[in-house]
Design an enzyme around this catalytic site. Structure first.
Site, PDB file in Angstrom:
ATOM      1  N   GLU A  86      -5.814   7.860   5.761  1.00 13.39           N
ATOM      2  CA  GLU A  86      -4.781   8.312   4.823  1.00 13.39           C
ATOM      3  C   GLU A  86      -4.447   7.239   3.790  1.00 13.39           C
ATOM      4  OE1 GLU A  86      -3.451  10.806   3.169  1.00 13.39           O
ATOM      5  OE2 GLU A  86      -2.917  11.758   5.080  1.00 13.39           O
ATOM      6  N   VAL A  93      -6.318   6.574  -0.071  1.00 16.45           N
ATOM      7  CA  VAL A  93      -6.300   7.342  -1.322  1.00 16.45           C
ATOM      8  C   VAL A  93      -4.965   7.213  -2.060  1.00 16.45           C
ATOM      9  CG1 VAL A  93      -6.662   9.594  -2.398  1.00 16.45           C
ATOM     10  CG2 VAL A  93      -8.053   8.924  -0.435  1.00 16.45           C
ATOM     11  N   GLY A 135       2.326  -0.331  -1.975  1.00 18.68           N
ATOM     12  CA  GLY A 135       3.550  -0.869  -1.394  1.00 18.68           C
ATOM     13  C   GLY A 135       3.352  -1.193   0.073  1.00 18.68           C
ATOM     14  N   LYS A 141     -10.731   0.672   1.815  1.00 23.62           N
ATOM     15  CA  LYS A 141     -11.433   1.797   1.191  1.00 23.62           C
ATOM     16  C   LYS A 141     -12.958   1.700   1.323  1.00 23.62           C
ATOM     17  CE  LYS A 141      -9.052   1.007  -2.712  1.00 23.62           C
ATOM     18  NZ  LYS A 141      -7.746   0.496  -2.307  1.00 23.62           N
ATOM     19  N   ASP A 195     -11.190   1.113  -8.995  1.00 21.56           N
ATOM     20  CA  ASP A 195     -10.349   1.421  -7.829  1.00 21.56           C
ATOM     21  C   ASP A 195     -10.214   2.939  -7.670  1.00 21.56           C
ATOM     22  OD1 ASP A 195      -8.150   0.798  -5.771  1.00 21.56           O
ATOM     23  OD2 ASP A 195      -7.067   2.015  -7.236  1.00 21.56           O
ATOM     24  N   PHE A 250      -4.612  -8.804   8.469  1.00 19.49           N
ATOM     25  CA  PHE A 250      -3.161  -8.825   8.701  1.00 19.49           C
ATOM     26  C   PHE A 250      -2.474  -9.377   7.464  1.00 19.49           C
ATOM     27  CE2 PHE A 250       0.793  -9.980  11.062  1.00 19.49           C
ATOM     28  CZ  PHE A 250       1.016  -8.739  11.649  1.00 19.49           C
ATOM     29  N   GLY A 271       3.369  -7.656  -9.714  1.00 25.80           N
ATOM     30  CA  GLY A 271       2.507  -7.589  -8.539  1.00 25.80           C
ATOM     31  C   GLY A 271       1.693  -6.310  -8.440  1.00 25.80           C
ATOM     32  N   GLU A 316      -3.848  -7.127 -10.147  1.00 22.94           N
ATOM     33  CA  GLU A 316      -4.437  -8.385  -9.705  1.00 22.94           C
ATOM     34  C   GLU A 316      -4.573  -9.333 -10.898  1.00 22.94           C
ATOM     35  OE1 GLU A 316      -5.411  -8.808  -6.467  1.00 22.94           O
ATOM     36  OE2 GLU A 316      -4.722  -6.780  -6.019  1.00 22.94           O
ATOM     37  N   LYS A 330     -11.769   5.934  -4.726  1.00 22.82           N
ATOM     38  CA  LYS A 330     -11.005   7.043  -4.136  1.00 22.82           C
ATOM     39  C   LYS A 330     -11.693   8.384  -4.408  1.00 22.82           C
ATOM     40  CE  LYS A 330      -6.921   4.184  -4.394  1.00 22.82           C
ATOM     41  NZ  LYS A 330      -5.727   3.775  -5.170  1.00 22.82           N
TER      42      LYS A 330
END
Lengths: 338, 338
Positions: A148, A151, A316, A124, A219, A8, A205, A208, A223
């Site tokens: 969804e 990716v 986002g 992921k 990353d 969360f 932001g 990292e 994907k």
């Protein structure tokens, strides 16, 4: 539709905010969050449903201790307890991605499918490392597996590829699937050094504190594993991919490409023969070349339609939260669960 | 899934070729064409299914008289007869677009819905002029109304907007929805005159002998009516739109825009407040600006996701035929009809 959320953080809270704001606006869709399990804030379970406003307020304090007492509320259950409690329809896995083992999320995913729950992921790890097994288990039980958010956040590449283009054979997927590196490359083209651009991406932001996962291509590589399995049924491991990032791209390289009417982009590619992540010079006529800043994009090469390109946000809070909503609406459309 | 096709020109033949080539490749999907009605080739009906190869061969001769005899074959039935014969599951309306009255296609569409058939259209007329009534009639009978081919051929903007982005509120749609005019503008930017570019577009089959529908914006305007009704529930008429085309754009205008780092595009726009088609100067950073040649594109502005852009073919035999296949697969997913 009763939901369990594991995790969360930003995405989970974004999703909860969307549910709160859109309550009653989506005809026939009335989801209820009955369990939330986190590593740091505690856990909450109530088979009759948790209060979303109170959940968001408690999360702001950093602990679910601040969630008010309610009849039937339990604060002591593990993820495994809540999955096996038998009240939920869907497990929503939102815990942080681990691309080495995908655990403990992967075990919860298998447990949920075995318990008859549909599965929605923003994490992921389980999809990148074990998609084929999860898909087969879901299919054998007539359950849906949706991811969804993994990716391109809420930009619906999976629904585009698997549903809207279901009649087409997809021959290749290539895209800009990491917003941090695209932001850095865009800023370098505008004149910044790599270090300045990275610092700015961190300040905003996007990146990292340890940016290696982004700038070294890992990353995006996660994907690629997801796309390769979902689109081509490949069972690739990270070590099967040819992965490099943007750390060796200098300002001179960028200037040279610009002078030649080209632009560097970190391109993630999946084909039936494998996958790769590498910085490439694209001609400006390539739709991917004009994708600037932290935006993501993907081009699917198809047999009937030629190239189809989708461009949108790749990160986002609300953007990723909306992918969870989209997956749940798709489950409801197909499974008819109300 | 038993299909009736009204119209069997380029799109119908493209769709039939796709069915022939993909037979057996789409698990659980086994459509059968039981009726075909055309204005010039005649009509064929056989409740047990027509032979697609023979249908395509006969179409090549220009007359279904060349279709071989088969048990149960009828050559004398009207569209209305075939719809009311009661064997079909879906009416596929592929006859030429008429944006003035949409007839006779519109009457067949209503008849089909009343007879309990799902409806798939490539013909823009009925959707542009009477979408709200068709949608309401379909909904009241639990039937599906699908028209992916009408806006961007097989590039699945309708599935993107209505399903993949179902959780988002769409606030505006703006796009390049006419390939002929985009081809002409692209060639003019490369140095051709308007007349040269138009002649080339006609030679390549993009533009009709009478190009007015394209270059004056009416084709794109029909698509705006469809989007306005589908996305915003608007009931607009052609006369409610502000429509202009590219006929007043000179080579000097194009050169001037280019010098300012901009590019002319014929932009079709639908918002909750109305719609328009007009040539606009876009900055090169707009994803629509880099869409070249006969390619189409659309940007959907959404509440949760910001801008989502889809780029792909807007015309073509297989490209448009694939939209029909995509719509039928969507009907099967939702309705479970096999």
């Amino acid at each position: 539709m009763k939901l369990i959320l594991i995790g969360f953080g930003v995405v989970g809270q974004g999703f909860a905010e969307i549910l709160q704001n859109k309550a009653g606006q989506l005809p026939g869709f009335a989801p209820s969050i009955i369990g939330v399990i986190t590593a740091t804030k505690g856990s909450l379970y109530r088979s009759r449903g948790l209060d979303i406003g109170a959940l968001l307020s408690a999360a702001q304090t950093g602990s679910f201790a601040a969630y008010p007492e309610q009849a039937g509320l339990r604060r002591d259950m593990t993820a495994s307890d809540i999955i096996s409690a038998g009240s939920a329809d869907v497990l929503v896995e939102l815990s942080p991605t681990n691309l080495d083992t995908a655990q403990p999320a992967l075990a919860y995913c298998h447990q949920a499918l075995e318990a008859g729950l549909h599965l929605v992921l923003a994490n992921k790890g389980p999809v990148a490392l074990d998609h084929a097994n999860l898909r087969n288990k879901a299919a054998s039980k007539g359950l849906q597996l949706r991811y969804e958010a993994t990716v391109m956040a809420g930009t619906p590449v999976m629904q585009l590829a698997e549903e809207a283009l279901a009649g087409c054979a997809i021959q290749a997927a290539r895209g800009i699937l990491n917003g941090t590196t695209n932001y850095i490359l865009t800023q370098m083209e505008a004149g910044m050094s790599y270090t300045e651009a990275l610092t700015q991406a961190q300040a905003l932001g996007y990146a990292e504190t340890d940016p290696a996962g982004d700038v070294e291509g890992w990353d995006a590589a996660g994907k690629v594993l997801i796309l390769a399995s979902a689109l081509f049924g490949s069972r690739l491991k990270m070590s099967d991919l040819d992965v490099s990032g943007i750390t060796r791209i200098s300002s001179d390289d960028i200037t040279e490409a610009k002078a030649a009417g080209q632009r560097y982009k970190l391109i993630a590619e999946a084909t039936p023969n494998g996958g790769a992540v590498k910085a490439m010079r694209l001609p400006l006529s390539d739709p991917l070349a004009s994708v600037a800043g932290s935006t993501n994009a993907i081009t699917l090469e198809t047999d009937l339609m030629g190239a189809v390109t989708l461009i949108g946000a790749g990160a986002g809070k609300l953007e990723t939260g909306s992918a969870i909503l989209s997956d749940l609406l798709a489950i409801q459309r197909v499974a008819g669960s109300g």
